[in-house]
Design an enzyme around this catalytic site. Structure first.
Site, PDB file in Angstrom:
ATOM      1  N   CYS A   1       0.836  -1.208   0.000  1.00 39.74           N
ATOM      2  CA  CYS A   1       0.000   0.000   0.000  1.00 39.74           C
ATOM      3  C   CYS A   1       0.870   1.256   0.000  1.00 39.74           C
ATOM      4  CB  CYS A   1      -0.898  -0.035   1.235  1.00 39.74           C
ATOM      5  SG  CYS A   1      -1.693   1.524   1.639  1.00 39.74           S
TER       6      CYS A   1
ATOM      7  N   CYS B   1       0.336   3.460   3.050  1.00 38.97           N
ATOM      8  CA  CYS B   1       0.938   2.837   4.236  1.00 38.97           C
ATOM      9  C   CYS B   1       2.448   3.071   4.246  1.00 38.97           C
ATOM     10  CB  CYS B   1       0.651   1.334   4.259  1.00 38.97           C
ATOM     11  SG  CYS B   1      -1.110   0.929   4.266  1.00 38.97           S
TER      12      CYS B   1
END
Length: 86
Positions: free
Chosen positions: A10, A13
């Site tokens: 991600c 992230c």
């Protein structure tokens, strides 16, 4: 306890990784910070009803007190956690 649900693939992230590391260091001894990869912790992710990542959940005495999904400024994240540790 601040829990971050994330995934290694991600991009949001990945952006939050250094922010969370800094917050973790600044909170040392006052609040725990736990990072859980949703791909490796599916049961915990399901239990916490995590639908998007990154998701930050703040637990106080085992009860969810605050939740944020998506990127967040480090100072805002630190301030939110500190507001529950005073």
């Amino acid at each position: 306890m601040l829990v971050e649900f994330y995934a290694s693939w991600c991009p949001h992230c990945q952006q939050m990784m250094p922010v969370v590391a800094q917050v973790k260091e600044l909170l040392q001894g006052r609040a725990g910070v736990l990072q859980l990869d949703v791909d490796k912790n599916e049961q915990a992710s399901d239990y916490a009803s995590v639908g998007s990542i990154p998701t930050f959940i703040l637990y106080v005495d085992g009860t969810e007190q605050w939740r944020h999904t998506g990127e967040i400024d480090g100072e805002a994240l630190l301030s939110k956690v500190e507001s529950f540790t005073r």
